[in-house]
Write a protein that holds these residues in place. Structure first.
Motif, PDB file in Angstrom:
ATOM      1  N   VAL A 120       0.843  -1.202   0.000  1.00 31.54           N
ATOM      2  CA  VAL A 120       0.000   0.000   0.000  1.00 31.54           C
ATOM      3  C   VAL A 120       0.878   1.251   0.000  1.00 31.54           C
ATOM      4  N   LEU A 121       1.942   1.225   0.809  1.00 30.64           N
ATOM      5  CA  LEU A 121       2.838   2.389   0.852  1.00 30.64           C
ATOM      6  C   LEU A 121       3.539   2.590  -0.491  1.00 30.64           C
ATOM      7  N   ASP A 122       3.994   1.463  -1.101  1.00 24.63           N
ATOM      8  CA  ASP A 122       4.628   1.565  -2.426  1.00 24.63           C
ATOM      9  C   ASP A 122       3.642   2.084  -3.466  1.00 24.63           C
ATOM     10  N   GLU A 123       2.413   1.572  -3.405  1.00 27.51           N
ATOM     11  CA  GLU A 123       1.373   2.015  -4.351  1.00 27.51           C
ATOM     12  C   GLU A 123       1.094   3.495  -4.174  1.00 27.51           C
ATOM     13  N   ARG A 124       1.003   3.916  -2.927  1.00 31.40           N
ATOM     14  CA  ARG A 124       0.748   5.333  -2.639  1.00 31.40           C
ATOM     15  C   ARG A 124       1.921   6.183  -3.125  1.00 31.40           C
ATOM     16  N   GLU A 125       3.131   5.707  -2.879  1.00 32.36           N
ATOM     17  CA  GLU A 125       4.317   6.417  -3.341  1.00 32.36           C
ATOM     18  C   GLU A 125       4.315   6.512  -4.864  1.00 32.36           C
ATOM     19  N   GLY A 126       3.917   5.440  -5.531  1.00 30.61           N
ATOM     20  CA  GLY A 126       3.835   5.438  -6.990  1.00 30.61           C
ATOM     21  C   GLY A 126       2.804   6.441  -7.496  1.00 30.61           C
ATOM     22  N   ARG A 127       1.629   6.485  -6.834  1.00 33.18           N
ATOM     23  CA  ARG A 127       0.592   7.441  -7.237  1.00 33.18           C
ATOM     24  C   ARG A 127       1.072   8.875  -7.033  1.00 33.18           C
ATOM     25  N   ILE A 128       1.760   9.086  -5.918  1.00 33.49           N
ATOM     26  CA  ILE A 128       2.278  10.433  -5.647  1.00 33.49           C
ATOM     27  C   ILE A 128       3.320  10.809  -6.704  1.00 33.49           C
ATOM     28  N   ARG A 129       4.217   9.852  -6.996  1.00 29.34           N
ATOM     29  CA  ARG A 129       5.252  10.100  -8.000  1.00 29.34           C
ATOM     30  C   ARG A 129       4.595  10.382  -9.364  1.00 29.34           C
ATOM     31  N   GLU A 130       3.587   9.583  -9.712  1.00 29.75           N
ATOM     32  CA  GLU A 130       2.868   9.759 -10.981  1.00 29.75           C
ATOM     33  C   GLU A 130       2.163  11.112 -11.017  1.00 29.75           C
ATOM     34  N   SER A 131       1.547  11.489  -9.902  1.00 38.19           N
ATOM     35  CA  SER A 131       0.872  12.786  -9.829  1.00 38.19           C
ATOM     36  C   SER A 131       1.873  13.923  -9.996  1.00 38.19           C
ATOM     37  N   LEU A 132       3.038  13.773  -9.385  1.00 37.32           N
ATOM     38  CA  LEU A 132       4.070  14.797  -9.534  1.00 37.32           C
ATOM     39  C   LEU A 132       4.541  14.894 -10.979  1.00 37.32           C
ATOM     40  N   GLN A 133       4.718  13.734 -11.655  1.00 32.27           N
ATOM     41  CA  GLN A 133       5.129  13.745 -13.058  1.00 32.27           C
ATOM     42  C   GLN A 133       4.064  14.409 -13.928  1.00 32.27           C
ATOM     43  N   LYS A 134       2.795  14.060 -13.652  1.00 34.84           N
ATOM     44  CA  LYS A 134       1.706  14.679 -14.421  1.00 34.84           C
ATOM     45  C   LYS A 134       1.668  16.185 -14.182  1.00 34.84           C
ATOM     46  N   ALA A 135       1.888  16.591 -12.945  1.00 34.01           N
ATOM     47  CA  ALA A 135       1.903  18.019 -12.631  1.00 34.01           C
ATOM     48  C   ALA A 135       3.051  18.715 -13.358  1.00 34.01           C
ATOM     49  N   GLU A 136       4.232  18.064 -13.367  1.00 32.08           N
ATOM     50  CA  GLU A 136       5.371  18.647 -14.076  1.00 32.08           C
ATOM     51  C   GLU A 136       5.091  18.724 -15.571  1.00 32.08           C
ATOM     52  N   GLN A 137       4.467  17.672 -16.138  1.00 31.94           N
ATOM     53  CA  GLN A 137       4.120  17.695 -17.562  1.00 31.94           C
ATOM     54  C   GLN A 137       3.112  18.794 -17.851  1.00 31.94           C
ATOM     55  N   ALA A 138       2.108  18.897 -16.957  1.00 33.06           N
ATOM     56  CA  ALA A 138       1.089  19.938 -17.154  1.00 33.06           C
ATOM     57  C   ALA A 138       1.727  21.325 -17.078  1.00 33.06           C
ATOM     58  N   GLN A 139       2.666  21.491 -16.140  1.00 36.03           N
ATOM     59  CA  GLN A 139       3.348  22.775 -16.023  1.00 36.03           C
ATOM     60  C   GLN A 139       4.183  23.046 -17.265  1.00 36.03           C
ATOM     61  N   ALA A 140       4.878  22.026 -17.760  1.00 38.78           N
ATOM     62  CA  ALA A 140       5.683  22.202 -18.969  1.00 38.78           C
ATOM     63  C   ALA A 140       4.784  22.538 -20.164  1.00 38.78           C
ATOM     64  N   GLU A 141       3.652  21.856 -20.284  1.00 37.32           N
ATOM     65  CA  GLU A 141       2.719  22.148 -21.377  1.00 37.32           C
ATOM     66  C   GLU A 141       2.158  23.553 -21.242  1.00 37.32           C
ATOM     67  N   ALA A 142       1.850  23.952 -20.010  1.00 32.56           N
ATOM     68  CA  ALA A 142       1.335  25.305 -19.795  1.00 32.56           C
ATOM     69  C   ALA A 142       2.389  26.340 -20.191  1.00 32.56           C
ATOM     70  N   GLU A 143       3.646  26.092 -19.832  1.00 35.07           N
ATOM     71  CA  GLU A 143       4.717  27.018 -20.205  1.00 35.07           C
ATOM     72  C   GLU A 143       4.895  27.056 -21.719  1.00 35.07           C
ATOM     73  N   ARG A 144       4.797  25.887 -22.366  1.00 39.81           N
ATOM     74  CA  ARG A 144       4.876  25.853 -23.840  1.00 39.81           C
ATOM     75  C   ARG A 144       3.722  26.630 -24.450  1.00 39.81           C
ATOM     76  N   ALA A 145       2.516  26.430 -23.891  1.00 42.78           N
ATOM     77  CA  ALA A 145       1.347  27.141 -24.420  1.00 42.78           C
ATOM     78  C   ALA A 145       1.507  28.645 -24.225  1.00 42.78           C
ATOM     79  N   ILE A 146       2.030  29.029 -23.063  1.00 37.90           N
ATOM     80  CA  ILE A 146       2.247  30.461 -22.813  1.00 37.90           C
ATOM     81  C   ILE A 146       3.265  31.013 -23.800  1.00 37.90           C
TER      82      ILE A 146
END
Length: 172
Positions: free
Chosen positions: A42-68
């Motif tokens: 459960v802890l590994d799964e949670r860590e994976g979800r957090i890591r995935e969420s952080l990657q998605k957030a970084e991608q979204a931020q990068a896409e937002a910066e590209r769009a800007i």
């Protein structure tokens, strides 16, 4: 008794200590065998979800910066294009204005030249009329002189009388 209970917690009892260690070890082994893997999973799964969420957030931020950046580039391109269009429109307006002035100048020259030609034609016609009138007057005066052969002074007076009888031209 109340005093004994406060000291009883601080006293060392070897039997209680052994049972406490045995209970701890049994509980630890039971948890390790039964619950440790699911908890770590459960802890590994949670860590994976957090890591995935952080990657998605970084991608979204990068896409937002590209769009800007794209929007900024598009706005700058649009601004340059609009400035070029305005400059072209100004140049075209100046060209049209210059062309219109030149055409007006040429037309004015044509009108003035036509007026001069017309004036010259009318002047020549007036001179021709005056010559014909003068010739007619000279013929009439000569006729009058021939009818009366008078002296030079009388001829002059006769011509003067004849000229005085002519209608006077209107004064302009």
């Amino acid at each position: 008794m109340a005093g004994d209970n406060g000291n009883a917690l601080l006293q060392f009892e070897p039997g209680l200590m052994i049972w406490t260690v045995v209970t701890f070890l049994v509980t630890f082994l039971a948890l390790r065998l039964i619950a440790w893997k699911p908890i770590l999973g459960v802890l590994d799964e949670r860590e994976g979800r957090i890591r995935e969420s952080l990657q998605k957030a970084e991608q979204a931020q990068a896409e937002a910066e590209r769009a800007i950046e794209e929007n900024r580039a598009n706005m700058e391109a649009s601004l340059r294009e609009s400035q070029e269009l305005v400059a072209e429109a100004r140049q075209e307006a100046e060209r049209v204005r210059t062309q219109a002035r030149e055409e007006a100048r040429v037309e004015a020259r044509k009108i003035v030249e036509e007026g001069r030609r017309q004036l010259e034609v009318e002047r020549r016609a007036a001179l021709a009329d005056i010559r014909q009138e003068a010739a007619g007057l000279a013929i009439l005066a000569a006729e009058q002189l021939l009818k009366k052969n008078l002296g030079e002074e009388e001829n002059r007076q006769l011509v003067q009388v004849f000229l005085d009888q002519l209608p006077k031209p209107p004064v302009q």
